[in-house]
Design a protein around this motif. Structure first.
Motif: not given
Length: 144
Positions: A62-63, A65-67, A69-70, A73
């Motif tokens: 998840p970490e 994947k968040n990076q 996605e950031n 964005t």
């Protein structure tokens, strides 16, 4: 008694073939620069995502994947800003293309100071324009 006041002076230019060419070349340069920045942004975004994918264990947690996605964005936000800039340049280019020779177009504003005293017409003193042709002052309109 006199008072020194600041005012905006409108700079207008007479459209000449030279002015039109220079403005079009400048806007084309801005458009090319925006395209290069878009390409560079896309490349940097892909490289950053590839680096995260390369350095993290598969499947991605998840970490990571968040990076990713950031990064996406941020890239999309910057891309949208560049596309808005590019669109403004295209609109300006369209306007410049439509300019007719000898037409007067606003080039910007500068500030100047002037003295005013009792009995002066403030409106007349505030309304000053400078007309230029290929960089040369042709006329100062209003009360300097």
């Amino acid at each position: 008694m006199k008072l020194n006041i600041k005012r905006n002076v409108t700079i207008k230019a007479i459209v000449t073939p030279r002015l039109k060419e220079e403005m079009m070349a400048q806007l084309q340069g801005f458009l090319s620069q925006a395209d290069r920045q878009l390409e560079q942004l896309e490349f940097q975004g892909k490289r950053a995502i590839a680096e995260i994918e390369r350095t993290n264990i598969k499947p991605l947690g998840p970490e990571a994947k968040n990076q990713i996605e950031n990064i996406r964005t941020q890239v999309n936000e910057q891309k949208n800003q560049l596309l808005q800039q590019k669109n403004q340049f295209l609109q300006q280019l369209s306007q410049v293309t439509g300019w007719e020779l000898a037409q007067e177009v606003v080039q910007g504003q500068v500030e100047s100071y002037f003295d005013i005293q009792a009995g002066d017409n403030l409106v007349e003193k505030m309304n000053v324009e400078v007309l230029i042709e290929d960089g040369i002052v042709k006329e100062i309109r209003g009360e300097p």
